[in-house]
Scaffold this motif. Structure first.
Motif, mmCIF file in Angstrom:
data_model
loop_
_atom_site.group_PDB
_atom_site.id
_atom_site.type_symbol
_atom_site.label_atom_id
_atom_site.label_comp_id
_atom_site.label_asym_id
_atom_site.label_seq_id
_atom_site.Cartn_x
_atom_site.Cartn_y
_atom_site.Cartn_z
ATOM 1 N N ASP A 173 0.825 -1.209 0.000
ATOM 2 C CA ASP A 173 0.000 0.000 0.000
ATOM 3 C C ASP A 173 0.857 1.256 0.000
ATOM 4 O OD1 ASP A 173 -2.208 -1.613 0.022
ATOM 5 O OD2 ASP A 173 -2.713 -1.278 2.145
ATOM 6 N N VAL A 174 1.909 1.261 0.813
ATOM 7 C CA VAL A 174 2.778 2.437 0.888
ATOM 8 C C VAL A 174 3.531 2.636 -0.424
ATOM 9 C CG1 VAL A 174 4.797 3.434 2.026
ATOM 10 C CG2 VAL A 174 2.998 2.370 3.395
ATOM 11 N N LEU A 175 4.042 1.544 -0.986
ATOM 12 C CA LEU A 175 4.803 1.650 -2.236
ATOM 13 C C LEU A 175 3.930 2.094 -3.403
ATOM 14 C CD1 LEU A 175 7.083 -1.511 -1.982
ATOM 15 C CD2 LEU A 175 7.737 0.882 -1.635
ATOM 16 N N ALA A 176 2.632 1.807 -3.317
ATOM 17 C CA ALA A 176 1.714 2.210 -4.384
ATOM 18 C C ALA A 176 1.240 3.648 -4.245
ATOM 19 C CB ALA A 176 0.506 1.270 -4.411
ATOM 20 N N ASP A 177 1.586 4.308 -3.157
ATOM 21 C CA ASP A 177 1.148 5.674 -2.876
ATOM 22 C C ASP A 177 2.355 6.603 -3.002
ATOM 23 O OD1 ASP A 177 0.143 8.042 -1.954
ATOM 24 O OD2 ASP A 177 -0.402 7.308 0.037
ATOM 25 N N ARG A 178 2.463 7.323 -4.119
ATOM 26 C CA ARG A 178 3.641 8.156 -4.363
ATOM 27 C C ARG A 178 3.829 9.205 -3.273
ATOM 28 N NH1 ARG A 178 7.336 8.882 -7.913
ATOM 29 N NH2 ARG A 178 6.473 7.246 -9.216
ATOM 30 N N ALA A 179 2.720 9.766 -2.776
ATOM 31 C CA ALA A 179 2.843 10.788 -1.730
ATOM 32 C C ALA A 179 3.516 10.227 -0.476
ATOM 33 C CB ALA A 179 1.476 11.355 -1.384
ATOM 34 N N SER A 180 3.266 8.939 -0.201
ATOM 35 C CA SER A 180 3.864 8.325 0.987
ATOM 36 C C SER A 180 5.356 8.086 0.820
ATOM 37 C CB SER A 180 3.176 6.988 1.281
ATOM 38 O OG SER A 180 1.829 7.188 1.641
ATOM 39 N N LEU A 181 5.827 8.044 -0.420
ATOM 40 C CA LEU A 181 7.237 7.780 -0.679
ATOM 41 C C LEU A 181 8.092 9.041 -0.674
ATOM 42 C CD1 LEU A 181 6.955 5.121 -3.532
ATOM 43 C CD2 LEU A 181 7.285 4.742 -1.090
ATOM 44 N N GLU A 182 7.440 10.193 -0.781
ATOM 45 C CA GLU A 182 8.192 11.448 -0.758
ATOM 46 C C GLU A 182 8.732 11.712 0.651
ATOM 47 O OE1 GLU A 182 8.925 13.266 -3.335
ATOM 48 O OE2 GLU A 182 7.753 12.015 -4.731
ATOM 49 N N PRO A 183 9.880 12.364 0.762
ATOM 50 C CA PRO A 183 10.372 12.725 2.099
ATOM 51 C C PRO A 183 9.331 13.556 2.839
ATOM 52 C CG PRO A 183 12.066 13.112 0.444
ATOM 53 C CD PRO A 183 10.801 12.795 -0.306
ATOM 54 N N PRO A 184 9.020 13.201 4.064
ATOM 55 C CA PRO A 184 7.991 13.954 4.800
ATOM 56 C C PRO A 184 8.484 15.356 5.109
ATOM 57 C CG PRO A 184 9.088 12.388 6.245
ATOM 58 C CD PRO A 184 9.600 12.118 4.864
ATOM 59 N N VAL A 185 7.679 16.347 4.741
ATOM 60 C CA VAL A 185 8.075 17.739 4.963
ATOM 61 C C VAL A 185 7.044 18.515 5.771
ATOM 62 C CG1 VAL A 185 9.514 17.841 2.907
ATOM 63 C CG2 VAL A 185 7.087 18.412 2.733
ATOM 64 N N ALA A 186 5.850 17.970 5.933
ATOM 65 C CA ALA A 186 4.812 18.696 6.660
ATOM 66 C C ALA A 186 3.857 17.706 7.303
ATOM 67 C CB ALA A 186 4.046 19.628 5.726
ATOM 68 N N ALA A 187 3.115 18.191 8.291
ATOM 69 C CA ALA A 187 2.090 17.376 8.945
ATOM 70 C C ALA A 187 0.727 17.767 8.389
ATOM 71 C CB ALA A 187 2.132 17.594 10.453
ATOM 72 N N PRO A 188 -0.170 16.795 8.206
ATOM 73 C CA PRO A 188 0.037 15.366 8.467
ATOM 74 C C PRO A 188 0.850 14.680 7.367
ATOM 75 C CG PRO A 188 -2.161 15.713 7.597
ATOM 76 C CD PRO A 188 -1.555 17.079 7.768
ATOM 77 N N ASP A 189 1.691 13.781 7.763
ATOM 78 C CA ASP A 189 2.490 12.998 6.841
ATOM 79 C C ASP A 189 1.564 12.047 6.075
ATOM 80 O OD1 ASP A 189 4.191 11.174 5.592
ATOM 81 O OD2 ASP A 189 5.560 11.041 7.289
ATOM 82 N N PRO A 190 1.578 12.046 4.739
ATOM 83 C CA PRO A 190 0.684 11.168 3.976
ATOM 84 C C PRO A 190 0.814 9.686 4.341
ATOM 85 C CG PRO A 190 1.676 12.789 2.534
ATOM 86 C CD PRO A 190 2.357 12.920 3.863
ATOM 87 N N ARG A 191 1.973 9.285 4.827
ATOM 88 C CA ARG A 191 2.161 7.873 5.168
ATOM 89 C C ARG A 191 1.270 7.423 6.305
ATOM 90 N NH1 ARG A 191 7.897 5.770 6.826
ATOM 91 N NH2 ARG A 191 6.708 4.601 8.355
ATOM 92 N N LEU A 192 0.873 8.377 7.146
ATOM 93 C CA LEU A 192 0.053 8.019 8.300
ATOM 94 C C LEU A 192 -1.308 7.472 7.897
ATOM 95 C CD1 LEU A 192 0.903 11.058 10.576
ATOM 96 C CD2 LEU A 192 1.593 8.685 10.944
ATOM 97 N N ALA A 193 -1.747 7.777 6.688
ATOM 98 C CA ALA A 193 -3.034 7.271 6.227
ATOM 99 C C ALA A 193 -3.047 5.754 6.113
ATOM 100 C CB ALA A 193 -3.390 7.891 4.877
ATOM 101 N N HIS A 194 -1.871 5.146 6.064
ATOM 102 C CA HIS A 194 -1.778 3.690 5.910
ATOM 103 C C HIS A 194 -1.622 2.963 7.247
ATOM 104 C CE1 HIS A 194 -1.597 4.161 1.591
ATOM 105 N NE2 HIS A 194 -0.675 5.087 1.753
ATOM 106 N N GLY A 195 -1.574 3.704 8.339
ATOM 107 C CA GLY A 195 -1.486 3.063 9.642
ATOM 108 C C GLY A 195 -0.183 2.305 9.821
ATOM 109 N N TYR A 196 -0.263 1.235 10.608
ATOM 110 C CA TYR A 196 0.910 0.410 10.904
ATOM 111 C C TYR A 196 0.610 -1.050 10.588
ATOM 112 C CZ TYR A 196 2.613 4.268 13.837
ATOM 113 O OH TYR A 196 3.036 5.477 14.300
ATOM 114 N N PRO A 197 1.632 -1.830 10.278
ATOM 115 C CA PRO A 197 1.414 -3.284 10.252
ATOM 116 C C PRO A 197 1.014 -3.766 11.645
ATOM 117 C CG PRO A 197 3.526 -2.708 9.257
ATOM 118 C CD PRO A 197 3.022 -1.473 9.938
ATOM 119 N N SER A 198 0.221 -4.810 11.708
ATOM 120 C CA SER A 198 -0.272 -5.308 12.993
ATOM 121 C C SER A 198 0.859 -5.815 13.875
ATOM 122 C CB SER A 198 -1.288 -6.437 12.758
ATOM 123 O OG SER A 198 -1.747 -6.934 14.010
ATOM 124 N N ILE A 199 0.703 -5.614 15.175
ATOM 125 C CA ILE A 199 1.622 -6.196 16.168
ATOM 126 C C ILE A 199 0.843 -7.108 17.125
ATOM 127 C CG2 ILE A 199 3.421 -4.445 16.116
ATOM 128 C CD1 ILE A 199 0.741 -4.247 18.740
#
Length: 219
Positions: A123-149
């Motif tokens: 999911d992260v690799l398919a989302d170009r915004a998530s691959l860009e260096p984070p420069v502002a909040a909210p970070d687009p990567r946060l939309a994908h949550g975390y892998p389960s623990i």
């Protein structure tokens, strides 16, 4: 003397710490709900790393900077923030733990944990915004949550290290199966209480704390 309160918000929460303002205003002592990195007014972390341990450190650092990390701090964690709060509790940093919708979703097997990590990475690799260096909040990567623990033996071992009183507050939005909530509380070593909340969560937390006698009733 009322203990200081540290609130750790959920990952990806667009309101970040400000969503808990009602709880802070209703607390009779020092209280803080910092924005975690990549949320609200806090910039994304260098390298874009987001882990529960990082959230615990960031929250504790903010509390320490505000001067509210003395003896007797209580910590509230919401959903993923509850896992970060558990890390602080297991490390012996706080005197009481309040987990809000934080007992966890259905348990995963080891194979399911691996599959979910693969799903997350795709999911992260398919989302170009998530691959860009984070420069502002909210970070687009946060939309994908975390892998389960959420593997039972791992979580049980963590919770066995928590010997302080624990209050679990469950709402209608909780991901925890209702028939597993009491069993999950039994994984903690210290005394536990389960409460159910309705309505606006920050205000409901205050009501639950008063109901169980952790805070005095209002006149």
């Amino acid at each position: 003397m009322t203990p200081a309160l540290l609130v750790i918000h959920d990952t990806g929460d667009p309101a970040a710490g400000s969503g808990w303002q009602d709880l802070l205003e209703g607390w009779p002592g020092d209280a803080l709900a910092p924005d975690l990195p990549g949320h609200g007014e806090a910039p994304p972390p260098t390298g874009g790393h987001y882990k529960a341990g990082d959230a615990a450190i960031a929250a504790w650092r903010a509390a320490d900077y505000a001067g509210v990390t003395g003896d007797g701090v209580w910590v509230v964690g919401h959903r993923w923030g509850a896992f970060a709060a558990e890390i602080l509790a297991a490390a012996g940093r706080v005197s009481r733990l309040i987990v809000v919708d934080g007992l966890g979703p259905p348990w995963c097997t080891a194979d399911e944990l691996v599959a979910d990590r693969h799903r997350w990475l795709r999911d992260v690799l398919a989302d170009r915004a998530s691959l860009e260096p984070p420069v502002a909040a909210p970070d687009p990567r946060l939309a994908h949550g975390y892998p389960s623990i959420w593997e039972h033996d791992f979580i049980r071992r963590l919770r066995r290290a928590i010997t302080i009183p624990v209050l679990a507050i469950e709402s209608s939005h909780s991901p925890t199966p209702p028939d597993e909530r009491d069993e999950r509380l039994s994984d903690y070593t210290g005394p536990t209480t389960l409460m159910y909340a309705a309505g606006h969560l920050p205000g409901a937390v205050i009501s639950c704390l008063r109901h169980v006698g952790w805070l005095p009733q209002t006149p």
